[in-house]
Design a protein around this motif. Structure first.
Motif: not given
Length: 238
Positions: A63-69, A44-51
């Motif tokens: 997407d603040q709701q996603l970031a919180s979840a 679900l992450s909106p960015v790749d690891g190491g971005a």
């Protein structure tokens, strides 16, 4: 049995409560959850690891709701991975004692070091977004943290614990024959390949495979009798 002596001199045996079933079922329930939670986190992450830090803040702001979840999924991973690792080691230790010991030592050393010492930039990115901090200033702070010598050592140990330690435990689970071979192989491959595959979707799939391997420990625990899980309760009187 424990013998109690009453004031009148009479004695009787008081049985100790057997909690082996509780611990067996608890470990079975926990085992697959942390890797499954981390797999969902990556998928679900909106960015790749190491971005880049600024890119992560921008994605979280969109997407603040996603970031919180995502933070809750990560919390399940951090809280649950050590007991989940113990669950795999516990069920594999008799069938593959040496391999399990080596894998468990490497995995637990890396996990304990990482969880105690690492300060991930994703959490700082979330706080920066939530509190409206200056992105450029906090990006410098994130960069300083990531390049701190202690952080670099802890990061290396954590990666070794996940990649090597859990892979060895997956092989031990396979060789111990307490779960289907493909479940142990899934744990080994998922843990070993996770840091090397590109993109958060592929990494999430790798962690999902690892979660299936941890579920192999759950299956073994559910199949066990309490006498196979551990010795019965006993008081060692002096």
């Amino acid at each position: 049995m424990h013998t109690e002596t009453h004031p009148n001199g009479a004695t009787h045996d008081k049985p100790l409560r057997d909690t082996r079933g509780f611990w067996r079922l608890l470990l079975a329930m926990i085992a697959p959850l942390p890797m499954l939670a981390k797999a969902v986190y990556y998928l679900l992450s909106p960015v790749d690891g190491g971005a880049e830090f600024a890119d992560t803040v921008t994605a979280y702001t969109a997407d603040q709701q996603l970031a919180s979840a995502l933070r809750w999924f990560d919390a399940v991973f951090v809280v649950g991975l050590i007991p989940a690792t113990i669950a795999v080691a516990w069920v594999a230790r008799r069938g593959a004692p040496r391999l399990t010991t080596v894998g468990a030592v490497i995995a637990l050393l890396g996990e304990l070091t990482g969880f105690a010492l690492l300060r991930g930039s994703d959490g700082l990115a979330y706080i920066t977004m939530q509190q409206g901090f200056d992105v450029a200033a906090t990006a410098k702070l994130a960069d300083a943290i990531e390049n701190d010598a202690l952080q670099l050592v802890a990061s290396l140990l954590f990666i070794v614990g996940i990649v090597i330690g859990l892979a060895l435990l997956g092989i031990a689970l396979w060789r111990s024959h307490v779960a289907p071979a493909w479940m142990g192989i899934g744990l080994a491959l998922g843990a070993f390949t996770h840091p090397f595959v590109p993109g958060h979707l592929a990494q999430g799939i790798g962690l999902a495979a690892a979660a299936i391997g941890f579920a192999g420990a759950s299956l073994a625990l559910l199949r066990m009798r309490n006498d196979q899980f551990d010795l019965p309760p006993a008081r060692l009187d002096s």
